[in-house]
Design a protein around this motif. Structure first.
Motif, mmCIF file in Angstrom:
data_model
loop_
_atom_site.group_PDB
_atom_site.id
_atom_site.type_symbol
_atom_site.label_atom_id
_atom_site.label_comp_id
_atom_site.label_asym_id
_atom_site.label_seq_id
_atom_site.Cartn_x
_atom_site.Cartn_y
_atom_site.Cartn_z
ATOM 1 N N SER A 120 49.091 12.163 22.061
ATOM 2 C CA SER A 120 48.972 10.767 22.485
ATOM 3 C C SER A 120 49.376 10.595 23.941
ATOM 4 C CB SER A 120 49.841 9.875 21.589
ATOM 5 O OG SER A 120 49.459 10.003 20.231
ATOM 6 N N VAL A 121 50.438 11.273 24.338
ATOM 7 C CA VAL A 121 50.888 11.206 25.736
ATOM 8 C C VAL A 121 49.813 11.754 26.663
ATOM 9 C CG1 VAL A 121 52.509 12.194 27.405
ATOM 10 C CG2 VAL A 121 53.358 11.229 25.252
ATOM 11 N N GLN A 122 49.249 12.902 26.288
ATOM 12 C CA GLN A 122 48.231 13.530 27.129
ATOM 13 C C GLN A 122 46.939 12.708 27.151
ATOM 14 O OE1 GLN A 122 49.002 16.202 29.018
ATOM 15 N NE2 GLN A 122 51.047 15.963 28.124
ATOM 16 N N ARG A 123 46.636 12.072 26.068
ATOM 17 C CA ARG A 123 45.360 11.348 25.947
ATOM 18 C C ARG A 123 45.405 9.972 26.585
ATOM 19 N NH1 ARG A 123 42.532 9.845 20.126
ATOM 20 N NH2 ARG A 123 40.519 9.143 20.930
ATOM 21 N N PHE A 124 46.541 9.272 26.406
ATOM 22 C CA PHE A 124 46.618 7.878 26.843
ATOM 23 C C PHE A 124 47.549 7.652 28.033
ATOM 24 C CE2 PHE A 124 45.793 7.775 22.200
ATOM 25 C CZ PHE A 124 44.524 7.213 22.233
ATOM 26 N N GLY A 125 48.285 8.678 28.450
ATOM 27 C CA GLY A 125 49.195 8.507 29.577
ATOM 28 C C GLY A 125 50.374 7.603 29.267
ATOM 29 N N ILE A 126 50.932 7.706 28.071
ATOM 30 C CA ILE A 126 52.098 6.891 27.704
ATOM 31 C C ILE A 126 53.249 7.173 28.658
ATOM 32 C CG2 ILE A 126 53.815 6.439 25.899
ATOM 33 C CD1 ILE A 126 51.663 7.211 23.850
ATOM 34 N N SER A 127 53.866 6.133 29.167
ATOM 35 C CA SER A 127 54.929 6.276 30.152
ATOM 36 C C SER A 127 56.144 6.979 29.553
ATOM 37 C CB SER A 127 55.355 4.909 30.696
ATOM 38 O OG SER A 127 54.257 4.249 31.290
ATOM 39 N N ARG A 128 56.707 7.894 30.323
ATOM 40 C CA ARG A 128 57.899 8.614 29.888
ATOM 41 C C ARG A 128 59.083 7.664 29.685
ATOM 42 N NH1 ARG A 128 59.508 14.244 32.113
ATOM 43 N NH2 ARG A 128 57.520 13.968 33.174
ATOM 44 N N THR A 129 59.104 6.575 30.469
ATOM 45 C CA THR A 129 60.224 5.630 30.432
ATOM 46 C C THR A 129 60.503 5.129 29.030
ATOM 47 O OG1 THR A 129 59.764 4.875 32.686
ATOM 48 C CG2 THR A 129 61.066 3.402 31.288
ATOM 49 N N TRP A 130 59.451 4.755 28.312
ATOM 50 C CA TRP A 130 59.651 4.130 26.993
ATOM 51 C C TRP A 130 60.235 5.119 25.987
ATOM 52 C CZ3 TRP A 130 59.584 -0.165 29.001
ATOM 53 C CH2 TRP A 130 58.539 -0.666 29.772
ATOM 54 N N LEU A 131 59.725 6.335 25.980
ATOM 55 C CA LEU A 131 60.196 7.310 24.997
ATOM 56 C C LEU A 131 61.604 7.792 25.327
ATOM 57 C CD1 LEU A 131 56.906 9.351 24.443
ATOM 58 C CD2 LEU A 131 57.744 7.325 23.235
ATOM 59 N N ARG A 132 61.887 7.963 26.614
ATOM 60 C CA ARG A 132 63.250 8.339 27.013
ATOM 61 C C ARG A 132 64.244 7.250 26.633
ATOM 62 N NH1 ARG A 132 63.157 10.778 33.178
ATOM 63 N NH2 ARG A 132 62.867 12.983 32.642
ATOM 64 N N ARG A 133 63.861 6.012 26.925
ATOM 65 C CA ARG A 133 64.762 4.896 26.643
ATOM 66 C C ARG A 133 64.998 4.745 25.150
ATOM 67 N NH1 ARG A 133 63.176 -0.635 29.399
ATOM 68 N NH2 ARG A 133 63.648 0.646 31.232
ATOM 69 N N LEU A 134 63.973 4.977 24.354
ATOM 70 C CA LEU A 134 64.119 4.879 22.903
ATOM 71 C C LEU A 134 65.196 5.832 22.401
ATOM 72 C CD1 LEU A 134 63.068 3.657 20.259
ATOM 73 C CD2 LEU A 134 61.349 5.474 20.198
ATOM 74 N N VAL A 135 65.185 7.063 22.893
ATOM 75 C CA VAL A 135 66.192 8.044 22.495
ATOM 76 C C VAL A 135 67.569 7.641 23.021
ATOM 77 C CG1 VAL A 135 66.905 10.459 22.589
ATOM 78 C CG2 VAL A 135 64.472 9.886 22.459
ATOM 79 N N SER A 136 67.633 7.251 24.289
ATOM 80 C CA SER A 136 68.917 6.919 24.915
ATOM 81 C C SER A 136 69.589 5.733 24.242
ATOM 82 C CB SER A 136 68.714 6.619 26.410
ATOM 83 O OG SER A 136 68.241 7.753 27.096
ATOM 84 N N GLU A 137 68.813 4.696 23.941
ATOM 85 C CA GLU A 137 69.397 3.510 23.328
ATOM 86 C C GLU A 137 69.889 3.792 21.914
ATOM 87 O OE1 GLU A 137 70.093 0.579 24.719
ATOM 88 O OE2 GLU A 137 69.413 1.474 26.595
ATOM 89 N N ARG A 138 69.160 4.603 21.163
ATOM 90 C CA ARG A 138 69.635 4.972 19.828
ATOM 91 C C ARG A 138 70.909 5.805 19.926
ATOM 92 N NH1 ARG A 138 67.518 1.349 16.463
ATOM 93 N NH2 ARG A 138 65.238 1.386 16.413
ATOM 94 N N GLU A 139 70.977 6.674 20.928
ATOM 95 C CA GLU A 139 72.176 7.487 21.117
ATOM 96 C C GLU A 139 73.360 6.620 21.536
ATOM 97 O OE1 GLU A 139 73.560 11.555 23.469
ATOM 98 O OE2 GLU A 139 71.789 10.453 24.145
ATOM 99 N N ASN A 140 73.137 5.688 22.460
ATOM 100 C CA ASN A 140 74.215 4.818 22.928
ATOM 101 C C ASN A 140 74.753 3.931 21.810
ATOM 102 O OD1 ASN A 140 73.884 5.860 25.495
ATOM 103 N ND2 ASN A 140 72.581 4.185 26.202
ATOM 104 N N PHE A 141 73.908 3.652 20.820
ATOM 105 C CA PHE A 141 74.330 2.805 19.711
ATOM 106 C C PHE A 141 75.459 3.454 18.915
ATOM 107 C CE2 PHE A 141 73.686 0.791 15.478
ATOM 108 C CZ PHE A 141 73.839 -0.531 15.868
#
Length: 321
Positions: free
Chosen positions: A119-140
């Motif tokens: 999906s990332v390669q096909r649609f160019g999904i921004s790295r920001t969203w996926l990184r933030r998803l992991v970081s926010e769950r970790e910070n929780f």
């Protein structure tokens, strides 16, 4: 059942999918049909309402949505089922590495990772969203309690909205109004999630209601930790908390939705199950312990279909752009 649900897709949405697909990047998929089916079933089992939401996306977008939703389920579980914070952090470290490798040429070889990599390669999904998803769950993990409702709103905008922003990008939408709508829906999703989980969390000696509401309504948490149940004070706090989320959803429909591209609608339909649950909470007199709130609602699918046809989850409004 899925085949029956597919018949509900609005023709306009299916047409939008064909238009978007012509702009997709050329990429040879590495995920097998079995990988995609694994993600689909995983989301169906563990995030049923958002699985229904995904079915109203064009076919080319669903696989990406299932992959990212499956990743989110794994992130939530990492904080819930691991025996200590160290073990949980090891899981989050794994996911940080996995996200970085989505943007290279050597992805982690698991079903979820392969689906998201494609999906990332096909649609160019921004790295920001996926990184933030992991970081926010970790910070929780480190968060003992939210101090104010504004803290919950910030968390919702950063953690929950990160599930909607990639969905928009897969649909070919990069639009300010759609992004603002995603953030507001993320806030409502966080409020619903923390309210719905209250019975379980209180039994575990935790409460994710903002401390300011606990103090304002004089909720005796120690008493509730010892004997989890609904009290008039708790219901007053839940009422004020839930009202904030419901107001956000109405604001999205009145302000951002009419100004967003029509192609954004399948991603923004994430608001529909949230609105439906908050309305059920109101009918239960804002008692989070009402057992009816823990059951699946058969009305969600119907409301999704109506919203997808009308272009809004409020009466008397529609897309204009």
């Amino acid at each position: 059942m899925d085949r029956c649900l597919l018949r509900l897709y609005p023709r306009a949405i299916r047409g939008a999918g064909r238009a978007i697909s012509s702009k997709q990047k050329q990429h040879v998929p590495i995920a097998s049909r079995g990988d995609v089916e694994y993600c689909r079933r995983f989301v169906l089992k563990n995030d049923y309402d958002n699985y229904l939401v995904s079915l109203f996306s064009p076919e080319h977008a669903r696989e990406a949505v299932w992959g990212i939703r499956a990743m989110n389920i794994e992130l939530v579980r990492a904080g819930e089922i691991t025996t200590n914070d160290t073990a949980a952090r090891m899981r989050y470290s794994y996911w940080h590495d996995t996200v970085n490798r989505f943007y290279g040429s050597n992805p982690v070889q698991t079903p979820i990772s392969r689906v998201i990599y494609d999906s990332v390669q096909r649609f160019g999904i921004s790295r920001t969203w996926l990184r933030r998803l992991v970081s926010e769950r970790e910070n929780f993990l480190e968060l003992k309690a939210f101090k104010t409702t504004a803290d919950v709103e910030t968390y919702g905008e950063r953690a929950y909205a990160c599930l909607i922003h990639p969905h928009l990008e897969v649909l070919g939408v990069r639009d300010m109004h759609a992004d603002n709508a995603a953030r507001a829906i993320g806030v409502a999703m966080a409020i619903m999630s923390f309210t719905r989980s209250l019975p379980l969390l209180l039994a575990q000696g935790r409460c994710d209601l903002p401390r300011s509401l606990i103090d304002k309504h004089k909720v005796d948490l120690e008493d509730l930790f010892n004997r989890p149940r609904s009290t008039p004070e708790l219901q007053e706090a839940v009422y004020e908390f839930a009202t904030k989320g419901y107001t956000r959803l109405c604001g999205v429909a009145e302000i951002h939705l009419p100004n967003s591209p029509k192609a954004a609608l399948p991603a923004l339909l994430s608001a529909v199950p949230v609105k439906e649950w908050l309305e059920r909470l109101e009918k239960a007199n804002f008692d989070p312990f009402d057992t009816r709130l823990q059951r699946r609602s058969l009305r969600v699918l119907w409301r999704l279909w109506v919203a997808s046809r009308k272009g809004t989850w409020l009466n008397g409004s529609s897309y204009h752009k």
